[in-house]
Enzyme design. Structure first.
Site, PDB file in Angstrom:
ATOM      1  N   LYS A  14       0.728  -1.183   0.179  1.00 10.71           N
ATOM      2  CA  LYS A  14       0.051  -0.088  -0.008  1.00 10.71           C
ATOM      3  C   LYS A  14       0.893   1.087   0.100  1.00 10.71           C
ATOM      4  CE  LYS A  14      -2.005  -1.201   3.775  1.00 10.71           C
ATOM      5  NZ  LYS A  14      -1.498  -2.428   4.192  1.00 10.71           N
ATOM      6  N   ARG A  89      -9.555   0.206   8.391  1.00 11.74           N
ATOM      7  CA  ARG A  89      -9.122  -1.194   8.728  1.00 11.74           C
ATOM      8  C   ARG A  89     -10.054  -1.845   9.457  1.00 11.74           C
ATOM      9  NH1 ARG A  89      -3.356   0.117   8.558  1.00 11.74           N
ATOM     10  NH2 ARG A  89      -2.081  -1.874   8.513  1.00 11.74           N
ATOM     11  N   ARG A 128      11.670  -6.697   4.855  1.00 14.70           N
ATOM     12  CA  ARG A 128      11.529  -5.338   5.464  1.00 14.70           C
ATOM     13  C   ARG A 128      12.167  -5.241   6.810  1.00 14.70           C
ATOM     14  NH1 ARG A 128       6.156  -2.079   5.367  1.00 14.70           N
ATOM     15  NH2 ARG A 128       5.760  -3.094   7.102  1.00 14.70           N
ATOM     16  N   ARG A 134      11.735  -1.391  12.252  1.00 10.15           N
ATOM     17  CA  ARG A 134      10.235  -1.424  12.887  1.00 10.15           C
ATOM     18  C   ARG A 134      10.049  -2.546  13.700  1.00 10.15           C
ATOM     19  NH1 ARG A 134       5.547  -0.205   8.238  1.00 10.15           N
ATOM     20  NH2 ARG A 134       4.361  -1.571   9.623  1.00 10.15           N
ATOM     21  N   ARG A 145      -0.358  -9.707  13.119  1.00  7.21           N
ATOM     22  CA  ARG A 145      -0.786  -8.869  12.367  1.00  7.21           C
ATOM     23  C   ARG A 145      -2.007  -9.470  11.119  1.00  7.21           C
ATOM     24  NH1 ARG A 145       4.173  -5.768  10.481  1.00  7.21           N
ATOM     25  NH2 ARG A 145       2.894  -4.394   9.339  1.00  7.21           N
TER      26      ARG A 145
HETATM   27  P1  B4P Z   1       4.535  -1.806   2.156  1.00  2.00           P
HETATM   28  O1  B4P Z   1       4.360  -0.830   0.686  1.00  2.00           O
HETATM   29  O2  B4P Z   1       5.308  -0.820   3.122  1.00  2.00           O
HETATM   30  O3  B4P Z   1       3.293  -2.207   2.959  1.00  2.00           O
HETATM   31  P2  B4P Z   1       2.105  -1.753   3.576  1.00  2.00           P
HETATM   32  O4  B4P Z   1       1.023  -2.635   3.045  1.00  2.00           O
HETATM   33  O5  B4P Z   1       1.885  -0.104   3.365  1.00  2.00           O
HETATM   34  O6  B4P Z   1       2.349  -1.677   5.364  1.00  2.00           O
HETATM   35  P3  B4P Z   1       1.695  -2.149   6.708  1.00  2.00           P
HETATM   36  O7  B4P Z   1       0.469  -2.586   6.500  1.00  2.00           O
HETATM   37  O8  B4P Z   1       2.778  -2.917   7.211  1.00  2.00           O
HETATM   38  O9  B4P Z   1       1.889  -0.930   7.601  1.00  2.00           O
HETATM   39  P4  B4P Z   1       0.739   0.378   8.272  1.00  2.00           P
HETATM   40  O10 B4P Z   1       1.917   1.170   8.043  1.00  2.00           O
HETATM   41  O11 B4P Z   1      -0.099   0.710   7.562  1.00  2.00           O
HETATM   42  O12 B4P Z   1       5.159  -2.744   1.405  1.00  2.00           O
HETATM   43  C1  B4P Z   1       5.810  -3.912   2.466  1.00  2.00           C
HETATM   44  C2  B4P Z   1       6.957  -4.579   1.834  1.00  2.00           C
HETATM   45  O13 B4P Z   1       6.982  -5.122   0.625  1.00  2.00           O
HETATM   46  C3  B4P Z   1       8.275  -3.267   1.589  1.00  2.00           C
HETATM   47  O14 B4P Z   1       9.394  -3.861   2.117  1.00  2.00           O
HETATM   48  C4  B4P Z   1       8.231  -3.042   0.047  1.00  2.00           C
HETATM   49  O15 B4P Z   1       9.290  -2.668  -0.353  1.00  2.00           O
HETATM   50  C5  B4P Z   1       7.902  -4.719  -0.488  1.00  2.00           C
HETATM   51  N1  B4P Z   1       7.163  -4.569  -1.652  1.00  2.00           N
HETATM   52  C6  B4P Z   1       6.085  -3.739  -2.159  1.00  2.00           C
HETATM   53  N2  B4P Z   1       5.526  -3.963  -3.468  1.00  2.00           N
HETATM   54  C7  B4P Z   1       6.264  -5.108  -3.736  1.00  2.00           C
HETATM   55  C8  B4P Z   1       6.268  -5.986  -5.020  1.00  2.00           C
HETATM   56  N3  B4P Z   1       5.507  -5.691  -5.917  1.00  2.00           N
HETATM   57  N4  B4P Z   1       7.105  -7.029  -5.030  1.00  2.00           N
HETATM   58  C9  B4P Z   1       8.030  -7.156  -4.167  1.00  2.00           C
HETATM   59  N5  B4P Z   1       7.950  -6.467  -2.816  1.00  2.00           N
HETATM   60  C10 B4P Z   1       7.313  -5.369  -2.972  1.00  2.00           C
HETATM   61  O16 B4P Z   1       0.703   0.111   9.546  1.00  2.00           O
HETATM   62  C11 B4P Z   1       1.175  -0.393  10.602  1.00  2.00           C
HETATM   63  C12 B4P Z   1       0.515  -0.408  12.179  1.00  2.00           C
HETATM   64  O17 B4P Z   1      -0.146   0.831  12.679  1.00  2.00           O
HETATM   65  C13 B4P Z   1      -0.707  -1.257  12.055  1.00  2.00           C
HETATM   66  O18 B4P Z   1      -0.277  -2.828  12.404  1.00  2.00           O
HETATM   67  C14 B4P Z   1      -1.646  -0.811  13.223  1.00  2.00           C
HETATM   68  O19 B4P Z   1      -1.305  -1.134  14.543  1.00  2.00           O
HETATM   69  C15 B4P Z   1      -1.372   0.578  13.232  1.00  2.00           C
HETATM   70  N6  B4P Z   1      -2.358   1.062  12.287  1.00  2.00           N
HETATM   71  C16 B4P Z   1      -2.178   1.931  11.160  1.00  2.00           C
HETATM   72  N7  B4P Z   1      -3.351   2.343  10.602  1.00  2.00           N
HETATM   73  C17 B4P Z   1      -4.369   1.721  11.669  1.00  2.00           C
HETATM   74  C18 B4P Z   1      -5.757   1.882  11.657  1.00  2.00           C
HETATM   75  N8  B4P Z   1      -6.448   2.629  10.256  1.00  2.00           N
HETATM   76  N9  B4P Z   1      -6.447   1.586  12.575  1.00  2.00           N
HETATM   77  C19 B4P Z   1      -5.766   0.778  13.705  1.00  2.00           C
HETATM   78  N10 B4P Z   1      -4.494   0.837  13.735  1.00  2.00           N
HETATM   79  C20 B4P Z   1      -3.739   1.274  12.765  1.00  2.00           C
END
Ligand code: B4P
Length: 189
Positions: A14, A89, A128, A134, A145
Site C-alpha cells: 500500500k 481497517r 523489510r 520497525r 497482524r
Molecule cells: P509496504 O508498501 O511498506 O506495505 P504496507 O502495506 O504499506 O504496510 P503495513 O500494512 O505493514 O503498515 P501500516 O504502516 O499501514 O510494503 C511492504 C514491503 O513489501 C516493503 O518492504 C516493500 O518494499 C515490499 N514490496 C512492495 N511491493 C512489492 C512488490 N510488488 N514486489 C516485492 N516486494 C514489494 O500499519 C502499521 C501498524 O499501524 C498497524 O499494524 C496498526 O497497529 C497501526 N495502524 C495503522 N493504521 C491503523 C488504523 N487505521 N487503525 C488501527 N491501527 C492502525
C-alpha cells in the site's frame, strides 16, 4: 477531487504504490501507519499509546484513529485528491470515513485492493524487518497482524463491494505492472 482508499493486507504494498500514485497524480497521501510512527519517533503521549498497540500487532481503538484521521485530512487543505493508505481497517472506520467525507460534500471514489498471497506477505515483511527497524516487522508480530487483518480488516472487501466501490488488482509482479493496473482504475473514475 478523487478520494481513493488503497487497501490490502500488511505488506501488500500500500505504502509503496501510494508513493507512485502521488508522483503521477499529485494526490496527497495519508498513511495512518506513517502518522503513528512519526508520533512514536517524536516521543509524544499519542506515540506511546500507539506503540503499545503496534508493537503487539494490534489495531489502535477505532475512536482514537478516527479522530487522528479527521485531523490529518482537515490539515491538508485543497488538493487534487487524497489517497487513504491503511485507513479504514475496520467496518466502523469505513463508516466514519464515509460520514466524514459526506460532511465535507465529498466521498470515496474507489477502494483499490492489492491482492497478494499470504506466503509472499510474510516474506516481504520479514525482509523489510532486516532494514526498517520497525518493532512490528518480526515473524511473531507479522503472524498476529495477518490474523488481525483476516478477522477485522478483510470484511471491508464485502462492505465496499456493497457500496459498489471495490476493485481488485494483482499486488505481485513488478511495481510498474501493479501501478499501471491501479492507474487504469483511477483513470476510468
Ligand atoms: P509496504 O508498501 O511498506 O506495505 P504496507 O502495506 O504499506 O504496510 P503495513 O500494512 O505493514 O503498515 P501500516 O504502516 O499501514 O510494503 C511492504 C514491503 O513489501 C516493503 O518492504 C516493500 O518494499 C515490499 N514490496 C512492495 N511491493 C512489492 C512488490 N510488488 N514486489 C516485492 N516486494 C514489494 O500499519 C502499521 C501498524 O499501524 C498497524 O499494524 C496498526 O497497529 C497501526 N495502524 C495503522 N493504521 C491503523 C488504523 N487505521 N487503525 C488501527 N491501527 C492502525
Amino acid at each position: 477531487m478523487k478520494n481513493i482508499v488503497i487497501f490490502g493486507a500488511p505488506g501488500s504494498g500500500k505504502g509503496t504504490q501510494s508513493d507512485l500514485l502521488v508522483q503521477k497524480y499529485g494526490f496527497r497521501h495519508i498513511s495512518t501507519g506513517d502518522v503513528l510512527r512519526a508520533e512514536i519517533k517524536a516521543g509524544t503521549e499519542l506515540g506511546r499509546t500507539a506503540s503499545s498497540y503496534i508493537d503487539k500487532g494490534q489495531l489502535l481503538p477505532d475512536a482514537l484513529i478516527i479522530d487522528i484521521l479527521a485531523a490529518t485530512y482537515d490539515a491538508l487543505g485543497p488538493c487534487e485528491g487524497v489517497i487513504f493508505d491503511g485507513f479504514p481497517r475496520t467496518i466502523p472506520q469505513a463508516e466514519a470515513l464515509k460520514q466524514m467525507l459526506a460532511d465535507r460534500n465529498t466521498g470515496v471514489g474507489a477502494m483499490l485492493e492489492l491482492d497478494v498471497p499470504e506466503e509472499m506477505l510474510m516474506e516481504r515483511l520479514v525482509n523489510r524487518g532486516k532494514t526498517s527497524g520497525r518493532a512490528d516487522d518480526n515473524a511473531e508480530t507479522i503472524r498476529k497482524r495477518l490474523d488481525v487483518y483476516r478477522s477485522q480488516t478483510a470484511p471491508l472487501v464485502e462492505w465496499y463491494e456493497s457500496e459498489g466501490l471495490h476493485h481488485t488488482v494483482k499486488g505481485y509482479g513488478s511495481l510498474e505492472e501493479i501501478n499501471a493496473a491501479l492507474c487504469a482504475v483511477i483513470d476510468a473514475l
